[in-house]
Structures are given as structure tokens and as C-alpha cells.
Design a protein around this motif. Sequence first.
Motif, short mmCIF file in Angstrom:
data_model
loop_
_atom_site.label_atom_id
_atom_site.label_comp_id
_atom_site.label_asym_id
_atom_site.label_seq_id
_atom_site.Cartn_x
_atom_site.Cartn_y
_atom_site.Cartn_z
N ASP A 73 -29.15 80.28 -20.14
CA ASP A 73 -28.52 79.28 -20.99
C ASP A 73 -28.08 79.85 -22.34
N CYS A 74 -28.10 81.17 -22.48
CA CYS A 74 -27.68 81.79 -23.74
C CYS A 74 -26.18 81.62 -23.93
N SER A 75 -25.78 81.05 -25.05
CA SER A 75 -24.36 80.87 -25.32
C SER A 75 -23.77 82.16 -25.88
N ILE A 76 -22.47 82.27 -25.81
CA ILE A 76 -21.83 83.47 -26.33
C ILE A 76 -21.94 83.52 -27.85
N GLU A 77 -22.07 82.36 -28.49
CA GLU A 77 -22.29 82.33 -29.94
C GLU A 77 -23.66 82.91 -30.29
N GLN A 78 -24.66 82.61 -29.47
CA GLN A 78 -26.00 83.16 -29.71
C GLN A 78 -26.04 84.65 -29.42
N TYR A 79 -25.26 85.07 -28.47
CA TYR A 79 -25.23 86.47 -28.06
C TYR A 79 -24.51 87.37 -29.06
N ALA A 80 -23.48 86.86 -29.73
CA ALA A 80 -22.60 87.68 -30.56
C ALA A 80 -23.34 88.52 -31.60
N PRO A 81 -24.29 87.98 -32.37
CA PRO A 81 -25.00 88.82 -33.35
C PRO A 81 -25.78 89.95 -32.71
N LEU A 82 -26.32 89.71 -31.51
CA LEU A 82 -27.04 90.77 -30.80
C LEU A 82 -26.10 91.89 -30.39
N PHE A 83 -24.90 91.52 -29.94
CA PHE A 83 -23.89 92.49 -29.55
C PHE A 83 -23.46 93.33 -30.75
N ILE A 84 -23.15 92.68 -31.85
CA ILE A 84 -22.66 93.40 -33.03
C ILE A 84 -23.73 94.34 -33.59
N ALA A 85 -24.98 93.92 -33.52
CA ALA A 85 -26.08 94.75 -34.04
C ALA A 85 -26.59 95.76 -33.02
N ALA A 191 -11.87 83.29 -24.16
CA ALA A 191 -13.32 83.30 -23.90
C ALA A 191 -14.16 83.27 -25.17
N LEU A 192 -13.62 83.75 -26.28
CA LEU A 192 -14.42 83.84 -27.51
C LEU A 192 -14.07 82.71 -28.47
N PRO A 193 -15.08 82.02 -28.99
CA PRO A 193 -14.84 81.03 -30.04
C PRO A 193 -14.30 81.73 -31.30
N PRO A 194 -13.51 81.02 -32.11
CA PRO A 194 -12.94 81.65 -33.31
C PRO A 194 -13.97 82.29 -34.22
N GLN A 195 -15.16 81.67 -34.34
CA GLN A 195 -16.16 82.24 -35.25
C GLN A 195 -16.69 83.58 -34.75
N VAL A 196 -16.75 83.76 -33.44
CA VAL A 196 -17.19 85.04 -32.89
C VAL A 196 -16.12 86.11 -33.09
N VAL A 197 -14.86 85.73 -32.89
CA VAL A 197 -13.76 86.66 -33.16
C VAL A 197 -13.82 87.11 -34.61
N ALA A 198 -14.04 86.18 -35.51
CA ALA A 198 -14.12 86.52 -36.93
C ALA A 198 -15.29 87.45 -37.22
N GLN A 199 -16.42 87.23 -36.57
CA GLN A 199 -17.59 88.09 -36.78
C GLN A 199 -17.28 89.53 -36.34
#
Length: 235
Positions: A73-85, A191-199
Motif C-alpha cells: 500500500d506504499c504510495s509513490i508520494e511516500q516512496y519518492a523521498p526514499l528514492f531520492i535519498a 505516473a508521477l504527481p507534480p510534487q514528486v516531479v518537483a522533488q
Amino acid sequence: EEPITFLNIEQCIPSVYILPDRELRRVRRPRVLKSHECFMPRYRKVIYIVRDPRDVAVSYYHYNLKKRLLPPDCSIEQYAPLFIADELDMRCGPWGDHVMSWMNMRESRDKFLLLRYEDMQANTVAELRRVAEFFGIDPTPERLNRAVQFSSADRLRELEKKESKDWVFTKGMRQDIPFIRAAKSGGWQSALPPQVVAQIETAWGDTMERLGYELVTRAKGLSSRAKEAVFDSKG
């Protein structure tokens, strides 16, 4: 001349993560190894494949779900910081650090070949010809077209259906999530929400632009500033 499959790829082009070093040293020479590692000076001749990190984020998200490294149930928004780091799976360094480690150390050398995933898709034969010439292989049209045919996404999807339960990289993983997905460029746009693209663009924007990837958030920012400038000029 044997067609490559998931089950024999490691014998032909082994990954440095599968076989112990003593086995890798027995591989016939000249040899080609696969690696996700950041810059290593001992690799004297390197083909470096880079991909738009926004598409990497989408692909890696599904791969980590497949590998059960993310809860279902992990959302892509929750995943994004883990990916970037770089806090998932391989941990070979954040995308930007990884890319710059190779480009800063090797880009100007004649034994370094930079390939963009997007160019490989758009001009597959031409990019494969560059690879063949880099290896000193005669790139005849017949050999190039045969290689392209045998590595098509459709063929790989069919192979995955037959071999994914036995391939070392997908054995034991979720079989309901494919390893070979869309195999296209630009999927991040839907596939990516705008806030993830911005991150992602905030983290690696300069490196992305150096590689020719257009930044949508920066473009929007420039557009807004341009409008403000016009308004100010009119008083």
C-alpha cells in the motif's frame, strides 16, 4: 550466435552481484560485466547508460514493490523521498551523485561511452552501432537488426512469462508485477504527481539539464517570472 534469454544472460554478460570474484575472473576475455556501481577507476573501458530520473523513479517504484521492499500500500508520494535519498535496494548512491561520479571522471576519455536510454529507444540501430564500434565488433546491418529483434520488449515479455520464476534476479519475487513493464520513455508525465516531479527536479535539476532532460518545474517558474516582468514593464 545463441539468442540471449534471462536464463543464460549471466553466463554471457555476468552481473558483478551474482558470481563471486573468483568466478568472474574465469569469464572468457575480453569480457563484459554489468554493474550498478558508481565510479570505479579499475574499470578502464566503460559504457554508461543513463535514464531520465523521473522515469527511473517510476520504474524503481514498481521494482521495489515487486521485490517486496515496499509495502503493497506504499504510495509513490511516500516512496519518492526514499528514492531520492537512495535508501532502497542497491544503495549505489543517489541518481545525481552516481551520474556525476562517472561523467566528471570519465566523460572526456576515449574509453568511455555515454548512452541515454531515450536515444537507445528512439534510434536503436544507430545507438547499437556505437556500442559495436566501441567494442571493435563489425556492425553489419544484419547483426544489428538481429540483435534489435532479439532484445525487443515484446520478446522479453514473452521470455519473462516463461523464465521469471527461475531467473536469479526475479526468483521469489512477486509474479503479479512484471519486470519488463512499458519499456518506454516519458511515462513519468502521467505516473508521477507534480510534487514528486518537483522533488526530483529540485534534487538533480542541473545534472538533468546537462544530459538534455527538460525541467518542467523550472520552465513553469521561468514562465511565471516572465509574466511578472511583463506586468511590471507595463506599470
